[in-house]
Scaffold this motif. Structure first.
Motif, PDB file in Angstrom:
ATOM      1  N   ALA A  37      24.683  46.438  49.897  1.00  0.00           N
ATOM      2  CA  ALA A  37      23.575  45.773  50.597  1.00  0.00           C
ATOM      3  C   ALA A  37      23.017  46.666  51.700  1.00  0.00           C
ATOM      4  CB  ALA A  37      24.042  44.439  51.172  1.00  0.00           C
ATOM      5  N   GLU A  38      23.902  47.289  52.455  1.00  0.00           N
ATOM      6  CA  GLU A  38      23.456  48.196  53.514  1.00  0.00           C
ATOM      7  C   GLU A  38      22.734  49.414  52.929  1.00  0.00           C
ATOM      8  OE1 GLU A  38      27.049  49.001  55.656  1.00  0.00           O
ATOM      9  OE2 GLU A  38      27.080  47.018  56.585  1.00  0.00           O
ATOM     10  N   ARG A  39      23.279  49.933  51.847  1.00  0.00           N
ATOM     11  CA  ARG A  39      22.659  51.088  51.200  1.00  0.00           C
ATOM     12  C   ARG A  39      21.271  50.733  50.669  1.00  0.00           C
ATOM     13  NH1 ARG A  39      25.718  55.043  47.087  1.00  0.00           N
ATOM     14  NH2 ARG A  39      24.078  56.594  46.984  1.00  0.00           N
ATOM     15  N   MET A  40      21.159  49.552  50.081  1.00  0.00           N
ATOM     16  CA  MET A  40      19.891  49.109  49.517  1.00  0.00           C
ATOM     17  C   MET A  40      18.806  49.070  50.595  1.00  0.00           C
ATOM     18  SD  MET A  40      19.129  45.582  47.421  1.00  0.00           S
ATOM     19  CE  MET A  40      19.786  44.566  48.719  1.00  0.00           C
ATOM     20  N   ILE A  41      19.121  48.519  51.732  1.00  0.00           N
ATOM     21  CA  ILE A  41      18.139  48.410  52.815  1.00  0.00           C
ATOM     22  C   ILE A  41      17.746  49.785  53.333  1.00  0.00           C
ATOM     23  CG2 ILE A  41      17.721  47.526  55.150  1.00  0.00           C
ATOM     24  CD1 ILE A  41      17.805  45.352  52.971  1.00  0.00           C
ATOM     25  N   SER A  42      18.737  50.624  53.598  1.00  0.00           N
ATOM     26  CA  SER A  42      18.424  51.950  54.150  1.00  0.00           C
ATOM     27  C   SER A  42      17.637  52.794  53.151  1.00  0.00           C
ATOM     28  CB  SER A  42      19.694  52.668  54.592  1.00  0.00           C
ATOM     29  OG  SER A  42      20.532  52.936  53.493  1.00  0.00           O
ATOM     30  N   GLU A  43      17.966  52.687  51.857  1.00  0.00           N
ATOM     31  CA  GLU A  43      17.226  53.440  50.838  1.00  0.00           C
ATOM     32  C   GLU A  43      15.770  52.995  50.768  1.00  0.00           C
ATOM     33  OE1 GLU A  43      19.243  52.935  47.135  1.00  0.00           O
ATOM     34  OE2 GLU A  43      20.634  54.573  47.524  1.00  0.00           O
ATOM     35  N   LYS A  44      15.555  51.692  50.822  1.00  0.00           N
ATOM     36  CA  LYS A  44      14.180  51.183  50.730  1.00  0.00           C
ATOM     37  C   LYS A  44      13.339  51.638  51.915  1.00  0.00           C
ATOM     38  CE  LYS A  44      15.077  47.207  47.802  1.00  0.00           C
ATOM     39  NZ  LYS A  44      14.618  47.888  46.632  1.00  0.00           N
ATOM     40  N   LEU A  45      13.915  51.589  53.106  1.00  0.00           N
ATOM     41  CA  LEU A  45      13.181  52.035  54.289  1.00  0.00           C
ATOM     42  C   LEU A  45      12.869  53.525  54.211  1.00  0.00           C
ATOM     43  CD1 LEU A  45      15.061  50.047  57.066  1.00  0.00           C
ATOM     44  CD2 LEU A  45      12.745  49.657  56.222  1.00  0.00           C
ATOM     45  N   ALA A  46      13.845  54.318  53.794  1.00  0.00           N
ATOM     46  CA  ALA A  46      13.636  55.763  53.690  1.00  0.00           C
ATOM     47  C   ALA A  46      12.600  56.098  52.626  1.00  0.00           C
ATOM     48  CB  ALA A  46      14.955  56.459  53.383  1.00  0.00           C
ATOM     49  N   ALA A  47      12.674  55.425  51.479  1.00  0.00           N
ATOM     50  CA  ALA A  47      11.730  55.692  50.386  1.00  0.00           C
ATOM     51  C   ALA A  47      10.309  55.310  50.778  1.00  0.00           C
ATOM     52  CB  ALA A  47      12.158  54.941  49.129  1.00  0.00           C
ATOM     53  N   ALA A  48      10.153  54.186  51.446  1.00  0.00           N
ATOM     54  CA  ALA A  48       8.819  53.756  51.872  1.00  0.00           C
ATOM     55  C   ALA A  48       8.238  54.731  52.899  1.00  0.00           C
ATOM     56  CB  ALA A  48       8.875  52.342  52.458  1.00  0.00           C
ATOM     57  N   GLY A  49       9.055  55.162  53.830  1.00  0.00           N
ATOM     58  CA  GLY A  49       8.588  56.134  54.826  1.00  0.00           C
ATOM     59  C   GLY A  49       8.211  57.457  54.187  1.00  0.00           C
ATOM     60  N   SER A  50       9.016  57.902  53.255  1.00  0.00           N
ATOM     61  CA  SER A  50       8.736  59.160  52.557  1.00  0.00           C
ATOM     62  C   SER A  50       7.452  59.059  51.742  1.00  0.00           C
ATOM     63  CB  SER A  50       9.912  59.498  51.640  1.00  0.00           C
ATOM     64  OG  SER A  50       9.635  60.643  50.887  1.00  0.00           O
ATOM     65  N   ALA A  51       7.275  57.949  51.040  1.00  0.00           N
ATOM     66  CA  ALA A  51       6.059  57.761  50.235  1.00  0.00           C
ATOM     67  C   ALA A  51       4.817  57.721  51.118  1.00  0.00           C
ATOM     68  CB  ALA A  51       6.167  56.478  49.420  1.00  0.00           C
ATOM     69  N   ALA A  52       4.894  56.999  52.214  1.00  0.00           N
ATOM     70  CA  ALA A  52       3.746  56.909  53.127  1.00  0.00           C
ATOM     71  C   ALA A  52       3.413  58.275  53.702  1.00  0.00           C
ATOM     72  CB  ALA A  52       4.038  55.909  54.242  1.00  0.00           C
ATOM     73  N   GLY A  53       4.443  59.004  54.120  1.00  0.00           N
ATOM     74  CA  GLY A  53       4.224  60.337  54.670  1.00  0.00           C
ATOM     75  C   GLY A  53       3.609  61.284  53.650  1.00  0.00           C
ATOM     76  N   SER A  54       4.096  61.221  52.417  1.00  0.00           N
ATOM     77  CA  SER A  54       3.553  62.078  51.353  1.00  0.00           C
ATOM     78  C   SER A  54       2.088  61.762  51.095  1.00  0.00           C
ATOM     79  CB  SER A  54       4.353  61.880  50.058  1.00  0.00           C
ATOM     80  OG  SER A  54       5.668  62.336  50.213  1.00  0.00           O
ATOM     81  N   LEU A  55       1.770  60.483  51.034  1.00  0.00           N
ATOM     82  CA  LEU A  55       0.381  60.096  50.785  1.00  0.00           C
ATOM     83  C   LEU A  55      -0.526  60.533  51.931  1.00  0.00           C
ATOM     84  CD1 LEU A  55       0.903  56.581  49.199  1.00  0.00           C
ATOM     85  CD2 LEU A  55       0.057  58.637  48.047  1.00  0.00           C
ATOM     86  N   MET A  56      -0.041  60.408  53.165  1.00  0.00           N
ATOM     87  CA  MET A  56      -0.850  60.833  54.315  1.00  0.00           C
ATOM     88  C   MET A  56      -1.096  62.341  54.314  1.00  0.00           C
ATOM     89  SD  MET A  56       0.170  58.471  57.573  1.00  0.00           S
ATOM     90  CE  MET A  56       1.922  58.725  57.507  1.00  0.00           C
ATOM     91  N   LEU A  57      -0.159  63.082  53.727  1.00  0.00           N
ATOM     92  CA  LEU A  57      -0.309  64.530  53.669  1.00  0.00           C
ATOM     93  C   LEU A  57      -1.060  64.993  52.418  1.00  0.00           C
ATOM     94  CD1 LEU A  57       3.202  65.593  54.979  1.00  0.00           C
ATOM     95  CD2 LEU A  57       1.005  65.760  56.176  1.00  0.00           C
TER      96      LEU A  57
END
Length: 81
Positions: A37-57
């Motif tokens: 459960a902890e891994r799931m939450i941290s992975e989702k937050l990291a993936a969303a941040g990475s995707a947003a950053g990639s799109l902004m760049l």
């Protein structure tokens, strides 16, 4: 465009498999369920941040989908053991 929709469809199907596998792990309970459960939450937050950053760049949506698919496939392999 057709290739993009195919990749999105595959991501959706693979994601559903991971959701099912994670639910089975969570239902089993215990310390491993808590870690998942902890891994799931941290992975989702990291993936969303990475995707947003990639799109902004300036990354393409297709490259973001490929990145998500890699992560989902990795989770599917890990959870299937």
């Amino acid at each position: 465009m057709l290739q993009y929709w195919l990749q999105m469809s595959l991501l959706q199907a693979e994601s559903q498999q991971v959701v099912w596998l994670r639910m089975m792990k969570l239902v089993a309970g215990g310390p491993q369920a808590r870690l998942e459960a902890e891994r799931m939450i941290s992975e989702k937050l990291a993936a969303a941040g990475s995707a947003a950053g990639s799109l902004m760049l300036g990354a393409s949506p297709e490259s973001v989908v490929r990145g998500y698919r890699r992560k989902v496939r990795s989770n599917r392999r890990r959870l299937s053991k």
